[in-house]
Write a protein that holds these residues in place. Structure first.
Motif, mmCIF file in Angstrom:
data_model
loop_
_atom_site.group_PDB
_atom_site.id
_atom_site.type_symbol
_atom_site.label_atom_id
_atom_site.label_comp_id
_atom_site.label_asym_id
_atom_site.label_seq_id
_atom_site.Cartn_x
_atom_site.Cartn_y
_atom_site.Cartn_z
ATOM 1 N N LEU A 129 -22.785 18.970 -7.074
ATOM 2 C CA LEU A 129 -22.998 17.629 -7.622
ATOM 3 C C LEU A 129 -22.491 17.578 -9.069
ATOM 4 O O LEU A 129 -21.890 16.587 -9.482
ATOM 5 C CB LEU A 129 -24.484 17.267 -7.567
ATOM 6 C CG LEU A 129 -25.061 17.144 -6.143
ATOM 7 C CD1 LEU A 129 -26.550 16.807 -6.195
ATOM 8 C CD2 LEU A 129 -24.315 16.088 -5.343
ATOM 9 N N GLY A 130 -22.727 18.662 -9.808
ATOM 10 C CA GLY A 130 -22.252 18.716 -11.187
ATOM 11 C C GLY A 130 -20.734 18.592 -11.232
ATOM 12 O O GLY A 130 -20.177 17.884 -12.071
ATOM 13 N N TRP A 131 -20.091 19.237 -10.318
ATOM 14 C CA TRP A 131 -18.633 19.146 -10.231
ATOM 15 C C TRP A 131 -18.211 17.693 -9.997
ATOM 16 O O TRP A 131 -17.363 17.143 -10.692
ATOM 17 C CB TRP A 131 -18.119 20.038 -9.109
ATOM 18 C CG TRP A 131 -16.721 19.746 -8.702
ATOM 19 C CD1 TRP A 131 -16.321 18.795 -7.813
ATOM 20 C CD2 TRP A 131 -15.541 20.345 -9.208
ATOM 21 N NE1 TRP A 131 -14.959 18.773 -7.731
ATOM 22 C CE2 TRP A 131 -14.450 19.719 -8.579
ATOM 23 C CE3 TRP A 131 -15.285 21.356 -10.128
ATOM 24 C CZ2 TRP A 131 -13.132 20.061 -8.839
ATOM 25 C CZ3 TRP A 131 -13.964 21.706 -10.389
ATOM 26 C CH2 TRP A 131 -12.906 21.058 -9.760
ATOM 27 N N THR A 158 -27.572 26.337 -8.602
ATOM 28 C CA THR A 158 -27.536 26.487 -7.148
ATOM 29 C C THR A 158 -26.281 25.827 -6.592
ATOM 30 O O THR A 158 -25.602 25.091 -7.299
ATOM 31 C CB THR A 158 -28.755 25.804 -6.511
ATOM 32 O OG1 THR A 158 -28.680 24.403 -6.786
ATOM 33 C CG2 THR A 158 -30.040 26.350 -7.079
ATOM 34 N N ARG A 159 -26.033 26.118 -5.326
ATOM 35 C CA ARG A 159 -24.831 25.547 -4.724
ATOM 36 C C ARG A 159 -24.819 24.014 -4.834
ATOM 37 O O ARG A 159 -23.826 23.405 -5.206
ATOM 38 C CB ARG A 159 -24.775 25.959 -3.247
ATOM 39 C CG ARG A 159 -23.499 25.523 -2.560
ATOM 40 C CD ARG A 159 -23.692 25.424 -1.062
ATOM 41 N NE ARG A 159 -24.420 26.574 -0.536
ATOM 42 C CZ ARG A 159 -24.023 27.307 0.505
ATOM 43 N NH1 ARG A 159 -22.882 27.018 1.092
ATOM 44 N NH2 ARG A 159 -24.755 28.288 0.949
ATOM 45 N N GLN A 160 -25.972 23.386 -4.523
ATOM 46 C CA GLN A 160 -26.048 21.927 -4.547
ATOM 47 C C GLN A 160 -25.828 21.369 -5.958
ATOM 48 O O GLN A 160 -25.044 20.438 -6.160
ATOM 49 C CB GLN A 160 -27.405 21.449 -4.038
ATOM 50 C CG GLN A 160 -27.617 21.567 -2.553
ATOM 51 C CD GLN A 160 -27.908 22.994 -2.106
ATOM 52 O OE1 GLN A 160 -27.768 23.944 -2.876
ATOM 53 N NE2 GLN A 160 -28.278 23.150 -0.850
ATOM 54 N N LYS A 164 -21.608 25.372 -14.811
ATOM 55 C CA LYS A 164 -22.641 26.394 -14.731
ATOM 56 C C LYS A 164 -23.357 26.561 -16.070
ATOM 57 O O LYS A 164 -24.584 26.606 -16.135
ATOM 58 C CB LYS A 164 -21.996 27.721 -14.317
ATOM 59 C CG LYS A 164 -22.988 28.815 -13.976
ATOM 60 C CD LYS A 164 -22.261 29.996 -13.333
ATOM 61 C CE LYS A 164 -23.211 31.154 -13.061
ATOM 62 N NZ LYS A 164 -22.499 32.290 -12.429
ATOM 63 N N SER A 165 -22.589 26.621 -17.108
ATOM 64 C CA SER A 165 -23.176 26.797 -18.437
ATOM 65 C C SER A 165 -24.078 25.627 -18.806
ATOM 66 O O SER A 165 -25.155 25.806 -19.374
ATOM 67 C CB SER A 165 -22.076 26.912 -19.485
ATOM 68 O OG SER A 165 -21.205 27.967 -19.157
#
Lengths: 156, 156
Positions: free
Chosen positions: A45-47, A39-41, A28-29
């Motif tokens: 994807l970042g995860w 956003t959720r997407q 998030k940061s």
DNA sequence: TTACGTGCAAATAATTTGCAGTCCC
DNA sequence: GGGACTGCAAATTATTTGCACGTAA
């Protein structure tokens, strides 16, 4: 100065922005630091991109993983997101021939093995390779990056 | 041995097969040596590719040149021919990111500058760059080639 | 609320392929 | 003459875009 960076493969400092230790909040940061709404997407994807170490994947590949991980996202958004992340310096594109574009979750300067036939990329550890003499750069130009791809084939 | 070749940029021996001095017959010889019939199209494209020193071009680009040079050829044949030439080792593909594929009329090992924004390739003279330490290659693999791309941007 | 994101489907762009006709050996 | 080669058009593949709807700040 770009010349020297070529030989290092340290993670970018941004990797620990807002480092609470929790992977989710770190993602998030990083997004917020890049001016992207978490956003959720993008979080999903970042995860997938950042929680598993350094990876090389295509848009299709990431889309497939997102489906398996139940991250609701469309292929178009995967493409958009990968480009936004690239622009933000979170990931980078790798230059290999072939029709598909590969993205590398390690945005730091480092180099690659490319396995012919398998179309697979492997990181080369920073200390294992170095460009010795750099050529004279044309006037008015500067080096943005040096990419080295060591193409491997199966031994006869 | 592939490692050392990386640093040289000498033309391949085939460049002078059947060297009568006439460019046309030299192109013809190279085609025949590669087991390719010297058809009008292949001769024309071979002329465009080899008679003007080292060049970097796309299929579209070569097609355009062929049109201007009144070489009767279709785009599909340009693609086919470029791949056949590549397979024969007369030219090679250059790995740069981006949608289009670039072909290099110098098939010898050498490296490139890539001008960001302009999507242009420039040869780096062989002696101007060298990969110092090569990484350990995974078991059962050998180095097919080492590609170095020095990405340039206009100075701020 | 409201501008930014997202999904879908249609649009592009680059490249490949199938097949009927043509050309080199 | 016969297989290799070529051209055209249609097919594929990877990626981008337009637009109506959804959602984070």
């Amino acid at each position: 100065m770009a010349a020297q960076d070529t030989q290092t493969a340290t993670r970018p400092a941004t990797a620990s922005v807002g480092g609470t230790g929790c992977v989710v909040s770190r993602v998030k940061s990083r997004l917020q630091a890049a001016g992207l709404r978490p956003t959720r997407q993008r979080m999903g994807l970042g995860w997938l991109l950042f929680a598993q170490g350094d990876r090389h994947l295509t848009a299709e590949g990431l889309y497939e993983e997102a489906r398996k991980a139940r991250v609701p996202v469309s292929l178009a958004t995967v493409y958009n997101t990968l480009h936004q992340f690239t622009e933000a310096g979170l990931i980078r594109e790798v230059a290999v021939e072939g029709s598909k574009t590969y993205f590398d979750t390690n945005a730091a300067n480092h180099h690659h093995f490319f396995i012919e036939g398998e179309n697979r990329l492997i990181d080369i550890e920073g200390s294992d390779i170095a460009v010795a003499t750099l050529p004279n750069v044309p006037d008015g130009m500067e080096i943005a990056r040096v990419d080295v791809v060591v193409r491997l084939r199966r031994k006869a």
